[in-house]
Design a protein around this motif. Structure first.
Motif, PDB file in Angstrom:
ATOM      1  N   GLY A 118       0.815  -1.215   0.000  1.00  0.00           N
ATOM      2  CA  GLY A 118       0.000   0.000   0.000  1.00  0.00           C
ATOM      3  C   GLY A 118       0.845   1.260   0.000  1.00  0.00           C
ATOM      4  N   ILE A 119       0.351   2.304  -0.688  1.00  0.00           N
ATOM      5  CA  ILE A 119       1.128   3.543  -0.814  1.00  0.00           C
ATOM      6  C   ILE A 119       0.186   4.748  -0.799  1.00  0.00           C
ATOM      7  CG2 ILE A 119       1.137   3.385  -3.349  1.00  0.00           C
ATOM      8  CD1 ILE A 119       3.958   4.619  -3.292  1.00  0.00           C
ATOM      9  N   HIS A 120       0.585   5.806  -0.088  1.00  0.00           N
ATOM     10  CA  HIS A 120      -0.165   7.056  -0.054  1.00  0.00           C
ATOM     11  C   HIS A 120       0.821   8.176   0.279  1.00  0.00           C
ATOM     12  CE1 HIS A 120      -3.986   9.392   1.343  1.00  0.00           C
ATOM     13  NE2 HIS A 120      -3.819   9.477   0.034  1.00  0.00           N
ATOM     14  N   TYR A 121       0.349   9.414   0.285  1.00  0.00           N
ATOM     15  CA  TYR A 121       1.262  10.544   0.476  1.00  0.00           C
ATOM     16  C   TYR A 121       0.641  11.581   1.404  1.00  0.00           C
ATOM     17  CZ  TYR A 121      -1.712  13.540  -2.333  1.00  0.00           C
ATOM     18  OH  TYR A 121      -2.780  14.273  -2.768  1.00  0.00           O
ATOM     19  N   TRP A 122       1.488  12.524   1.839  1.00  0.00           N
ATOM     20  CA  TRP A 122       1.028  13.709   2.552  1.00  0.00           C
ATOM     21  C   TRP A 122       1.749  14.929   1.985  1.00  0.00           C
ATOM     22  CZ3 TRP A 122      -2.907  15.167   5.326  1.00  0.00           C
ATOM     23  CH2 TRP A 122      -2.868  16.398   5.968  1.00  0.00           C
ATOM     24  N   GLU A 123       0.977  15.970   1.638  1.00  0.00           N
ATOM     25  CA  GLU A 123       1.566  17.213   1.147  1.00  0.00           C
ATOM     26  C   GLU A 123       1.665  18.200   2.302  1.00  0.00           C
ATOM     27  OE1 GLU A 123       1.145  20.137  -2.697  1.00  0.00           O
ATOM     28  OE2 GLU A 123      -0.690  19.661  -1.604  1.00  0.00           O
ATOM     29  N   HIS A 124       2.874  18.666   2.575  1.00  0.00           N
ATOM     30  CA  HIS A 124       3.122  19.614   3.663  1.00  0.00           C
ATOM     31  C   HIS A 124       2.746  21.032   3.232  1.00  0.00           C
ATOM     32  CE1 HIS A 124       5.409  16.502   5.874  1.00  0.00           C
ATOM     33  NE2 HIS A 124       5.796  16.133   4.667  1.00  0.00           N
ATOM     34  N   GLN A 125       2.710  21.943   4.191  1.00  0.00           N
ATOM     35  CA  GLN A 125       2.327  23.325   3.893  1.00  0.00           C
ATOM     36  C   GLN A 125       3.269  23.985   2.893  1.00  0.00           C
ATOM     37  OE1 GLN A 125       1.879  25.500   7.581  1.00  0.00           O
ATOM     38  NE2 GLN A 125      -0.177  24.676   7.951  1.00  0.00           N
ATOM     39  N   LYS A 127       4.454  22.567   0.408  1.00  0.00           N
ATOM     40  CA  LYS A 127       4.234  21.837  -0.848  1.00  0.00           C
ATOM     41  C   LYS A 127       5.182  20.655  -1.046  1.00  0.00           C
ATOM     42  CE  LYS A 127       0.875  24.562  -1.930  1.00  0.00           C
ATOM     43  NZ  LYS A 127      -0.520  24.104  -1.771  1.00  0.00           N
ATOM     44  N   SER A 128       6.067  20.392  -0.096  1.00  0.00           N
ATOM     45  CA  SER A 128       6.873  19.177  -0.186  1.00  0.00           C
ATOM     46  C   SER A 128       5.994  17.976   0.128  1.00  0.00           C
ATOM     47  CB  SER A 128       8.058  19.239   0.771  1.00  0.00           C
ATOM     48  OG  SER A 128       7.609  19.269   2.121  1.00  0.00           O
ATOM     49  N   VAL A 129       6.456  16.802  -0.246  1.00  0.00           N
ATOM     50  CA  VAL A 129       5.633  15.598  -0.148  1.00  0.00           C
ATOM     51  C   VAL A 129       6.374  14.494   0.608  1.00  0.00           C
ATOM     52  CG1 VAL A 129       4.618  13.701  -1.496  1.00  0.00           C
ATOM     53  CG2 VAL A 129       4.288  16.069  -2.223  1.00  0.00           C
ATOM     54  N   SER A 130       5.660  13.869   1.544  1.00  0.00           N
ATOM     55  CA  SER A 130       6.133  12.643   2.185  1.00  0.00           C
ATOM     56  C   SER A 130       5.321  11.478   1.629  1.00  0.00           C
ATOM     57  CB  SER A 130       5.971  12.708   3.701  1.00  0.00           C
ATOM     58  OG  SER A 130       6.849  13.651   4.267  1.00  0.00           O
ATOM     59  N   VAL A 131       5.997  10.373   1.361  1.00  0.00           N
ATOM     60  CA  VAL A 131       5.350   9.195   0.804  1.00  0.00           C
ATOM     61  C   VAL A 131       5.414   8.077   1.844  1.00  0.00           C
ATOM     62  CG1 VAL A 131       5.385   7.479  -1.038  1.00  0.00           C
ATOM     63  CG2 VAL A 131       5.958   9.866  -1.540  1.00  0.00           C
ATOM     64  N   PHE A 132       4.251   7.485   2.142  1.00  0.00           N
ATOM     65  CA  PHE A 132       4.141   6.406   3.121  1.00  0.00           C
ATOM     66  C   PHE A 132       3.916   5.092   2.380  1.00  0.00           C
ATOM     67  CE2 PHE A 132       3.327  10.240   5.345  1.00  0.00           C
ATOM     68  CZ  PHE A 132       3.492  10.037   6.712  1.00  0.00           C
ATOM     69  N   VAL A 133       4.718   4.075   2.712  1.00  0.00           N
ATOM     70  CA  VAL A 133       4.659   2.806   2.004  1.00  0.00           C
ATOM     71  C   VAL A 133       4.590   1.657   3.001  1.00  0.00           C
ATOM     72  CG1 VAL A 133       5.762   1.308   0.293  1.00  0.00           C
ATOM     73  CG2 VAL A 133       6.085   3.792   0.155  1.00  0.00           C
ATOM     74  N   ILE A 134       3.629   0.761   2.803  1.00  0.00           N
ATOM     75  CA  ILE A 134       3.577  -0.477   3.579  1.00  0.00           C
ATOM     76  C   ILE A 134       4.614  -1.444   3.016  1.00  0.00           C
ATOM     77  CG2 ILE A 134       2.195  -2.549   4.017  1.00  0.00           C
ATOM     78  CD1 ILE A 134      -0.257  -0.723   4.190  1.00  0.00           C
ATOM     79  N   LEU A 135       5.414  -2.020   3.922  1.00  0.00           N
ATOM     80  CA  LEU A 135       6.426  -2.998   3.535  1.00  0.00           C
ATOM     81  C   LEU A 135       6.214  -4.273   4.341  1.00  0.00           C
ATOM     82  CD1 LEU A 135       9.473  -0.574   3.513  1.00  0.00           C
ATOM     83  CD2 LEU A 135       8.368  -1.530   1.503  1.00  0.00           C
ATOM     84  N   HIS A 136       6.467  -5.411   3.703  1.00  0.00           N
ATOM     85  CA  HIS A 136       6.253  -6.708   4.349  1.00  0.00           C
ATOM     86  C   HIS A 136       7.568  -7.350   4.797  1.00  0.00           C
ATOM     87  CE1 HIS A 136       2.049  -6.691   3.458  1.00  0.00           C
ATOM     88  NE2 HIS A 136       2.243  -6.635   2.149  1.00  0.00           N
TER      89      HIS A 136
END
Length: 363
Positions: A118-125, A127-136
């Motif tokens: 699974g993968i999703h992101y968060w955009e900071h104020q 405008k930079s981006v953090s990406v969150f990834v599920i790893l097994h």
């Protein structure tokens, strides 16, 4: 034999017969006809060198990040001996929908297994981006800083040996918080017998976990095969075997059931929202076919379906947008709609893109 014992045994036998009759009816997909149709011209996306395009996330700048490399689904796969590495790909839809490129991952140990899901992101104020990834193996969520071009740099790893069981989907709510689904209570690739029992006995042991920094809670439980997850400020949508479960958020970030959107299909996978608030659902229409496919996905095939759900918090309308009989793609898992294009990913197969020439009603 005692009369009451006979009644008890007859009752138990009847219940078991009903249960397994229902199970085989659903698993075999009886009643789910496959009428192949596409929303327009479709073609295969080039640039992949690993298994699958299991999940995707569309960034605000039009780039799409794609997780690939579900190696653990291979029969008799041995994590202790494998050096296999999954990949995060990127597609810049501002330039082209025809190909992807590999992202560089910095900071993840070279000796560690890397199997993104699974993968999703968060955009900071800023405008930079953090990406969150599920790893097994082990079950973790990794947060990466994205440089806006071709590099992901590891910034944090979230772990929880008790609550992280068999992670699948992720919905990010801030720079340090998110919801994740456990598709099984049994641990990923460690308790295969328990996974089989959960499936065959329809045990509602799947769950959603909320994480904020070092704080974790079981946001909701009692689900069967909790898969994809997506949300807004007010609602959270969770894919399950029965369809899409819709929740509202409590003050403590636990989830309160709002309603169920029934989707009578083999397996409901990842969920995505478009700009109009419609849900896009990647599905595998026949569960038995999917389970057989997992046993030998290098040689077997599995059909695919993409569904759009209009007005998911109101009077929901469920529309079949894409159905493939295995001639184009195997086991679709996710779909993103943008700029009248439909991007379709798969569990362990290729990725395709389709022109969307028609949809019911306004789009």
């Amino acid at each position: 034999m005692n009369f009451y014992l006979k009644v008890l045994l007859l009752t138990l036998s009847t219940v078991l017969i009903q249960h397994f009759s229902r199970f085989f009816y659903i698993v075999q997909g009886w009643g789910n006809s496959l009428l192949k149709h596409y929303p327009g011209d479709c073609h295969v996306v080039s640039g992949f060198s690993t298994y699958g395009s299991e999940d995707m996330t569309l960034l605000p700048d039009g780039k799409v990040l794609i997780s690939s490399g579900m190696f653990g689904l291979q029969p008799n796969f041995d994590y202790s001996k494998s050096q296999a590495k999954g990949i995060i790909y990127i597609m810049d839809t501002n330039k082209s929908f025809t190909s992807v490129e590999k992202l560089d991952v910095v900071g993840w140990p070279e000796s560690a297994h890397f199997e993104p899901h699974g993968i999703h992101y968060w955009e900071h104020q800023n405008k930079s981006v953090s990406v969150f990834v599920i790893l097994h193996m082990p079950e973790v969520v990794a947060r990466f800083t994205y440089d806006g071009r071709k590099t992901l740099t590891l910034s944090k790893v979230y772990e929880d040996k008790q609550l992280f069981r068999d992670l699948n989907g992720i919905f990010v709510t801030s720079e340090d918080s998110f919801y994740v689904t456990n598709i099984f209570h049994a641990r990923h690739q460690v308790q295969p017998l328990m996974m089989a029992l959960e499936t065959v006995l329809y045990l509602p042991w799947a769950s959603v976990v909320y994480v904020e920094g070092t704080h974790r809670i079981a946001a909701t439980t009692g689900l069967f095969l909790a898969n994809g997850i997506v949300g807004t400020d007010k609602y959270v949508y969770v894919a399950s075997k029965d369809g899409v479960q819709v929740y509202t958020k409590n003050l403590d970030h636990s989830l309160r059931k709002f309603k169920t959107i029934p989707i009578h299909i083999g397996s409901v996978d990842n969920l995505k929202l478009d700009d109009d608030g419609n849900l896009w659902v990647g599905c595998q229409p026949r569960l038995a076919e999917l389970l057989q496919y997992f046993n030998d996905f290098l040689h077997l095939k599995c059909s695919s379906t993409v569904i759009r759900v209009k007005d998911p918090t109101g009077v929901a309308e469920v529309e079949s947008v894409f159905v493939d009989d295995t001639s184009l793609i195997q086991a679709s898992s996710v779909a993103i709609y943008t700029n009248r294009k439909l991007l379709i990913g798969s569990i362990v197969d290729k990725m395709v893109v389709c022109d969307v020439n028609y949809l019911s009603g306004r789009y």
